[in-house]
Design an enzyme around this catalytic site. Structure first.
Site, mmCIF file in Angstrom:
data_model
loop_
_atom_site.group_PDB
_atom_site.id
_atom_site.type_symbol
_atom_site.label_atom_id
_atom_site.label_comp_id
_atom_site.label_asym_id
_atom_site.label_seq_id
_atom_site.Cartn_x
_atom_site.Cartn_y
_atom_site.Cartn_z
ATOM 1 C CB THR A 107 -0.995 -0.008 1.178
ATOM 2 O OG1 THR A 107 -1.637 1.264 1.235
ATOM 3 C CG2 THR A 107 -0.338 -0.298 2.499
ATOM 4 C CG HIS A 108 3.010 4.427 -2.591
ATOM 5 N ND1 HIS A 108 4.245 4.484 -1.974
ATOM 6 C CD2 HIS A 108 2.907 5.555 -3.334
ATOM 7 C CE1 HIS A 108 4.865 5.593 -2.340
ATOM 8 N NE2 HIS A 108 4.067 6.261 -3.170
ATOM 9 N N GLY A 142 10.877 -3.141 -9.099
ATOM 10 C CA GLY A 142 11.107 -1.705 -9.156
ATOM 11 C C GLY A 142 10.648 -1.037 -7.871
HETATM 12 C C1 GAR Z 1 1.222 4.196 5.009
HETATM 13 O O1 GAR Z 1 0.717 5.427 4.552
HETATM 14 C C2 GAR Z 1 1.884 3.450 3.884
HETATM 15 O O2 GAR Z 1 1.259 3.611 2.663
HETATM 16 C C3 GAR Z 1 3.236 4.081 3.848
HETATM 17 O O3 GAR Z 1 3.587 4.150 5.195
HETATM 18 C C4 GAR Z 1 2.392 4.422 5.964
HETATM 19 C C5 GAR Z 1 2.357 3.484 7.134
HETATM 20 O O4 GAR Z 1 1.448 3.939 8.079
HETATM 21 N N1 GAR Z 1 4.134 3.322 3.066
HETATM 22 C C6 GAR Z 1 5.029 3.869 2.237
HETATM 23 O O5 GAR Z 1 5.179 5.069 2.129
HETATM 24 C C7 GAR Z 1 5.854 2.870 1.454
HETATM 25 N N2 GAR Z 1 6.545 3.535 0.400
HETATM 26 P P1 GAR Z 1 1.043 3.044 9.338
HETATM 27 O O6 GAR Z 1 2.328 2.487 9.930
HETATM 28 O O7 GAR Z 1 0.354 3.981 10.272
HETATM 29 O O8 GAR Z 1 0.143 1.965 8.824
#
Ligand code: GAR
Length: 196
Positions: A107-108, A142
């Site tokens: 998830t991004h 990637g």
């Molecule tokens: C989330 O927004 C996720 O998409 C991001 O880290 C956050 C984790 O939040 N991931 C990235 O940016 C990966 N490139 P959380 O620990 O509160 O679930």
């Protein structure tokens, strides 16, 4: 019932939402283990739900490849049908991705292919974007470049900073992630042949 391993680095708020969804009767997936690359605060959510946790500290390994090999051992042992990266802030080494592909999703916090990488929210703000989004993708070798399974637009509001924008993105990520995992479990998404 689809078995899911989740990998995190941080607070695990999206993990928590998935744990809550998976504890609802009728949800077709269960979380069997949660792993982290550091002493992540979010591991406490898994413990609260009685889910196994493991930590493979990135900094205790000589290279990304060695770290990945240690992580792969845990993932083999856990033997989950699906691996969810939910805020894992490390690139997985190619060997690991190849071994478990296409069963790793991520998830991004951006509307990929816009703003990939570790700072999706910050980069959208720095670019002056008027809208960004959230995406759930299949992990390939990637950086956030794999097939997109679900995504949604989110407006950037006047006065947004990284924290406020990220807090508005996360609820959308949670909804998309819970829905994608359900659709994988129900056979509505075929990871080997994803179509949107
Ligand atoms: C989330 O927004 C996720 O998409 C991001 O880290 C956050 C984790 O939040 N991931 C990235 O940016 C990966 N490139 P959380 O620990 O509160 O679930």
């Amino acid at each position: 019932m689809l078995s899911v391993a989740v990998l995190i680095s941080g607070t695990g708020s999206n993990l928590r939402a998935l744990l809550e969804a998976a504890s609802e009767p009728g949800y077709p997936a269960r979380i069997v283990a949660v792993g982290a690359d550091r002493d992540a605060a979010g591991l406490a959510h898994a413990a609260e739900f009685g889910v196994e946790t493991f930590t493979v500290p990135y900094r205790q390994h000589a290279s990304r490849e060695e770290w990945g090999a240690a992580l792969a051992e845990h993932l083999r042992r856990v033997d989950a049908d699906l691996i969810v990266l939910s805020g894992l802030m490390r690139l997985l080494p190619a060997d690991l991705v190849e071994e478990f592909s296409p069963r790793i999703i991520n998830t991004h916090p951006a509307f990929l292919p816009e703003f990939p990488g570790a700072h999706g929210v910050r980069d959208a703000l720095a670019a002056g974007a008027v809208q960004t989004g959230a995406s759930v993708i299949i992990v390939d070798n990637g950086v956030d470049s794999g097939p997109i399974l679900a995504q949604e637009r989110i407006p950037v509001l006047d006065g947004d900073d990284e924290a406020t924008l990220h807090e508005r993105i996360k609820p959308v990520e949670r909804r998309l992630l819970i829905d994608v995992v359900r659709r994988i479990a129900e056979g509505d998404i075929d990871l080997a042949h994803p179509v949107r």
